[in-house]
Design a protein around this motif. Sequence first.
Motif, short mmCIF file in Angstrom:
data_model
loop_
_atom_site.label_atom_id
_atom_site.label_comp_id
_atom_site.label_asym_id
_atom_site.label_seq_id
_atom_site.Cartn_x
_atom_site.Cartn_y
_atom_site.Cartn_z
N ALA A 51 0.83 -1.21 0.00
CA ALA A 51 0.00 0.00 0.00
C ALA A 51 0.86 1.26 0.00
O ALA A 51 0.61 2.21 -0.75
N ALA A 54 2.45 1.86 -3.36
CA ALA A 54 1.49 2.40 -4.34
C ALA A 54 1.24 3.88 -4.10
O ALA A 54 1.16 4.68 -5.04
N ILE A 55 1.15 4.27 -2.84
CA ILE A 55 0.94 5.69 -2.52
C ILE A 55 2.16 6.51 -2.93
O ILE A 55 2.04 7.60 -3.52
N ASP A 56 3.35 5.98 -2.63
CA ASP A 56 4.57 6.70 -2.98
C ASP A 56 4.70 6.89 -4.50
O ASP A 56 5.30 7.87 -4.96
N ILE A 59 -0.14 6.41 -7.23
CA ILE A 59 -1.20 5.65 -7.89
C ILE A 59 -2.55 6.07 -7.30
O ILE A 59 -2.83 5.84 -6.12
N ASN A 60 -3.38 6.69 -8.14
CA ASN A 60 -4.66 7.18 -7.63
C ASN A 60 -5.72 7.29 -8.72
O ASN A 60 -6.69 8.03 -8.58
N TRP A 242 -10.57 -3.08 4.47
CA TRP A 242 -9.96 -2.72 3.19
C TRP A 242 -10.90 -3.02 2.02
O TRP A 242 -10.70 -2.50 0.92
N ASN A 269 -11.03 -0.29 -4.57
CA ASN A 269 -10.01 0.65 -4.12
C ASN A 269 -8.65 0.30 -4.73
O ASN A 269 -8.15 -0.82 -4.59
N ILE A 271 -5.55 1.33 -4.07
CA ILE A 271 -4.45 1.06 -3.14
C ILE A 271 -4.60 -0.34 -2.55
O ILE A 271 -3.62 -1.08 -2.42
N HIS A 274 -3.36 -2.88 -5.14
CA HIS A 274 -1.91 -2.99 -5.22
C HIS A 274 -1.32 -3.65 -3.97
O HIS A 274 -0.32 -4.38 -4.06
N ALA A 275 -1.93 -3.39 -2.83
CA ALA A 275 -1.47 -4.05 -1.60
C ALA A 275 -1.68 -5.56 -1.69
O ALA A 275 -0.79 -6.35 -1.34
#
Length: 413
Positions: A51, A54-56, A59-60, A242, A269, A271, A274-275
Amino acid sequence: MLAQRTTMLKGSGTAAARAAAKEAAAAGIQVVDLTAGEIWTDLAPTIRDGAIAAIDKGINRYTDTIGIQELREALARKVTEETGQACGAGEIAVTTGAKQALFNIAMVLLNPGDEVIIPTPYWTTFPAQVQIAGGVPVHVDTRANGFVPRIEDVAAAVTPRSRAIVVNTPNNPTGTVYHAALLRALGELAIEHDLWIIFDECYGDFIHTDIGHHSIVSTIPEVRSRTVIVNAFSKTLALTGWRIGYLAGPEPLVSAVKALQSHTTSNPNVIAQHAALHHLETTEGTFEAGLQRQLAAARNMGLQVLSGLSRIPTPAAMGGFYFYLDIRNLVAPDPCNLVIGDRDVDTLVRELIAKAGVAAVPGTAFGDPFGIRLSYGVPSDVLQDGLVRLVEFLNAWSYGASPRAENEERVLS
């Protein structure tokens, strides 16, 4: 005026039980909450790392409606390994939890008036979603056979309007695990009567019996073209919040699910997707094994405490993480005990939380007037405290007397 379908809907019985626990706590009662269908544990490192990565990466954006291709491919490999039947990404749809997967299935399979056979006790959402889709739930009682459906009873429920059978193993709420011979018989019945099989295995990683968990597709491969497998990460990785689940089924069904989901939630979602992908690509099973050990220890301790119940059989708790108590002796009419004969399980559960400070889910939420579901996914010290209180309360209640006043004072103080 509201839509007519809203008259068929009642709030989830499990959600209502959780709400009752919160209300009691707000009123000053020291509550041990054993209602929730989730496991108390830290986040899996693989999920956290996936997660954050993906945030770094920023990814949105929207993904494909039914999940990113890489995740669907990874899930297809997982299903292939678990069933022994080759599965491709085109047979996978990623959903916002298993609940959406089941809703999608009901909406794309059922026409108004179609019947769906559901063993009782059942997870509360099964019949509700059938009704939302215009179908008719047909319940098959399993109590007389230790919560295992008898194939002759299921066969007797089949009519010309029958469209599908729900197979939930390990079962929520009872914890029953279906053996391979039963799964094969159910598959043969589905073939004979041209029925779909909705196979919910969300608790399949938590088995406490030598029977083991079997996918119906591996037990009887001939049913693959009429089976939809439903699973999620909610239980296996303790990721209830989640909201990431999936279904595996024939490509035409998956295509229909994609079209439907494009008009409801669109993609799950991003994120969470990807997690989950990172976990599937990097896990060595360490977290899952630790979770299984945690639940096994909680189950063993809980069964030891519950063995002190005087008139209630100790539950088998074969799979999942619930103790399901058969309280017929407490609430069914009994000429030797007329005082408690006119009470019901909902009354008992209300008194349990008010007088013992223990919150549970009544069996009426699952179509069973004689059951209580208790989660052992909570921390072990909380579980032990709650079960000790419950045993003391039920042993007193079972003899037609209220728990001792000093016990009530201890809980309310």
